[in-house]
Design a protein around this motif. Structure first.
Motif, PDB file in Angstrom:
ATOM      1  N   ILE A 146       0.836  -1.202   0.000  1.00 51.98           N
ATOM      2  CA  ILE A 146       0.000   0.000   0.000  1.00 51.98           C
ATOM      3  C   ILE A 146       0.873   1.255   0.000  1.00 51.98           C
ATOM      4  N   LYS A 185       0.847   4.206  -2.791  1.00 52.10           N
ATOM      5  CA  LYS A 185       0.807   5.633  -2.454  1.00 52.10           C
ATOM      6  C   LYS A 185       1.944   6.380  -3.149  1.00 52.10           C
ATOM      7  N   GLU A 211      -5.287  -5.026   2.160  1.00 50.05           N
ATOM      8  CA  GLU A 211      -5.137  -3.644   1.708  1.00 50.05           C
ATOM      9  C   GLU A 211      -5.847  -3.391   0.379  1.00 50.05           C
ATOM     10  N   GLU A 259      -8.350  -0.179  -0.085  1.00 55.25           N
ATOM     11  CA  GLU A 259      -7.630   1.092  -0.109  1.00 55.25           C
ATOM     12  C   GLU A 259      -6.800   1.215  -1.387  1.00 55.25           C
ATOM     13  N   ALA A 291      -8.953   2.152  -4.434  1.00 50.84           N
ATOM     14  CA  ALA A 291      -9.300   3.576  -4.475  1.00 50.84           C
ATOM     15  C   ALA A 291      -8.119   4.404  -4.991  1.00 50.84           C
TER      16      ALA A 291
END
Length: 100
Positions: A4, A8, A51, A54, A57
């Motif tokens: 994750i 990011k 994960e 998230e 998205a």
């Protein structure tokens, strides 16, 4: 590194690419594109199901940004091609005028 966190970072790189396109910093865009490609190779396939929501998205945001980047790059390329065409036309007119 957690997947994750890498997703990011991928979003951050894509946002930086969008800013580079906006500022017409094409060499910076090239560098960022290479960095993002290397990160993409590390991330996928995404294995951590905890994960997943998230990540989905974030990936959706990345896709939308990428589509916008691609559109702006196409528009810039068309603009440059039009300017180059006009330049070449003016060059031919100038050459014809000088040869007369």
């Amino acid at each position: 590194m957690a997947e994750i966190t890498q997703v990011k970072q991928l979003l951050t790189l894509t946002e930086a690419m969008s800013s580079a396109v906006e500022a017409e910093k094409w060499s910076e865009l090239s560098t960022l594109t290479q960095q993002r490609a290397e990160l993409l190779e590390q991330i996928f396939p995404f294995d951590n199901s905890d994960e997943q929501p998230e990540a989905e998205a974030l990936i959706e945001k990345i896709i939308l940004l990428n589509q916008n980047i691609e559109k702006r790059c196409r528009d810039a390329r068309q603009s440059i091609q039009a300017e180059l065409g006009q330049f070449n036309k003016n060059k031919k007119v100038a050459a014809a005028y000088q040869s007369s």
